[in-house]
Motif scaffolding. Sequence first.
Motif, short mmCIF file in Angstrom:
data_model
loop_
_atom_site.label_atom_id
_atom_site.label_comp_id
_atom_site.label_asym_id
_atom_site.label_seq_id
_atom_site.Cartn_x
_atom_site.Cartn_y
_atom_site.Cartn_z
N PRO A 48 26.10 -16.26 -37.27
CA PRO A 48 26.66 -17.10 -38.34
C PRO A 48 26.01 -18.50 -38.33
N ASP A 49 25.98 -19.12 -39.48
CA ASP A 49 25.44 -20.47 -39.64
C ASP A 49 26.51 -21.47 -39.17
N TRP A 50 26.28 -22.06 -38.00
CA TRP A 50 27.28 -22.96 -37.40
C TRP A 50 27.57 -24.15 -38.30
N ASN A 51 26.55 -24.80 -38.82
CA ASN A 51 26.76 -26.01 -39.64
C ASN A 51 27.58 -25.69 -40.88
N ALA A 69 34.14 -21.13 -32.18
CA ALA A 69 33.31 -19.95 -32.43
C ALA A 69 33.43 -19.54 -33.89
N LEU A 70 32.43 -18.80 -34.34
CA LEU A 70 32.45 -18.19 -35.66
C LEU A 70 32.28 -16.69 -35.48
N THR A 71 32.74 -15.94 -36.48
CA THR A 71 32.56 -14.49 -36.40
C THR A 71 31.56 -14.04 -37.45
N GLY A 102 20.77 -14.65 -30.62
CA GLY A 102 21.04 -16.08 -30.50
C GLY A 102 22.47 -16.43 -30.15
N ALA A 103 23.38 -15.46 -30.11
CA ALA A 103 24.78 -15.76 -29.78
C ALA A 103 24.90 -16.10 -28.29
N ALA A 104 25.75 -17.05 -27.97
CA ALA A 104 25.99 -17.42 -26.58
C ALA A 104 26.92 -16.41 -25.90
N ALA A 105 27.81 -15.83 -26.68
CA ALA A 105 28.75 -14.84 -26.16
C ALA A 105 29.30 -14.04 -27.34
N LEU A 106 29.82 -12.84 -27.03
CA LEU A 106 30.34 -11.97 -28.08
C LEU A 106 31.73 -11.48 -27.74
N GLY A 107 32.70 -11.86 -28.55
CA GLY A 107 34.04 -11.28 -28.52
C GLY A 107 34.10 -10.28 -29.66
N LEU A 108 34.84 -9.22 -29.49
CA LEU A 108 34.89 -8.18 -30.52
C LEU A 108 36.29 -8.05 -31.11
N ILE A 176 34.94 -1.43 -34.77
CA ILE A 176 34.71 -2.86 -34.63
C ILE A 176 34.29 -3.41 -35.98
N VAL A 177 34.91 -4.53 -36.40
CA VAL A 177 34.62 -5.10 -37.70
C VAL A 177 34.00 -6.50 -37.63
N ARG A 178 34.22 -7.20 -36.51
CA ARG A 178 33.69 -8.56 -36.38
C ARG A 178 33.31 -8.82 -34.93
N ALA A 179 32.30 -9.67 -34.78
CA ALA A 179 31.89 -10.13 -33.44
C ALA A 179 31.78 -11.64 -33.49
#
Length: 179
Positions: A48-51, A69-71, A102-108, A176-179
Motif C-alpha cells: 500500500p502507498d503509505w503517504n 499499518a495499512l492493509t 517491501g512490507a516490514a511485516a504481514l498480519g493476515l 485470506i482477504v487482506r494482509a
Amino acid sequence: MKRIALCIALLAFTGWQTSAQIGTGGLPLSMQTQRITANVPVATAALPDWNNGLKQWESQPGDKPYLVALTTPVEAGFPNSGTTYTTENGTRIWRTKIHVPGAAALGLYYDNFHLPEGVKLYLTNANGKQILGGYTAANSNGSSAKFATEAVQGDVVTLEVNIEPSVAIAGIQLQIVRA
C-alpha cells in the motif's frame, strides 16, 4: 522512579501479549521432515502507498489511534491457492505463501475461517525463525468466521495447514482477504 516505570511497562507488555491469538505451539510438519521439497505457490499483493493512506487517515474526522499499518487486498485460500502433500501415514500438508514486496511485516485477515478438529494452521516468516500457531478448532469464531493473525516479520509469510488423515477436507474454511 525508573524501577516503577519499568514495572509498569512490563505489566503493560505482558497484558498485551496475553491478548494475542493463542496457538498450541509446536512446529509445522514440513519443518519436521526433509521430504517436502516442491515449490510452494505464492500469492503476491501490492504494497500500500503509505503517504496516500496516511493522508486518508488524517482526513477522517474525530479522535482516532495512531496509524501503524495499512492493509492490501489478497486472494488466497484453502485449497485452491496452495499445494497439498500426503505423508506416509496419510497426514496431509497444505502450503501456500503470501508476498507483499517491501512490507516490514504481514498480519493476515480472514473472512472465512473454520478449522475442524484434527487441523492445525501455522504461519512462518521467510527464514523460518518466527512461527505462529498452531491455530486449531479452538480458534474458530463460531458463526462470525472472521479471524486475524498477528504480524509475521518480513514481506513473505508461509501458511501451512496440517490435516490428520481422518479429517474431511470440505470442513476446512480458510480464506485470506487482506494482509
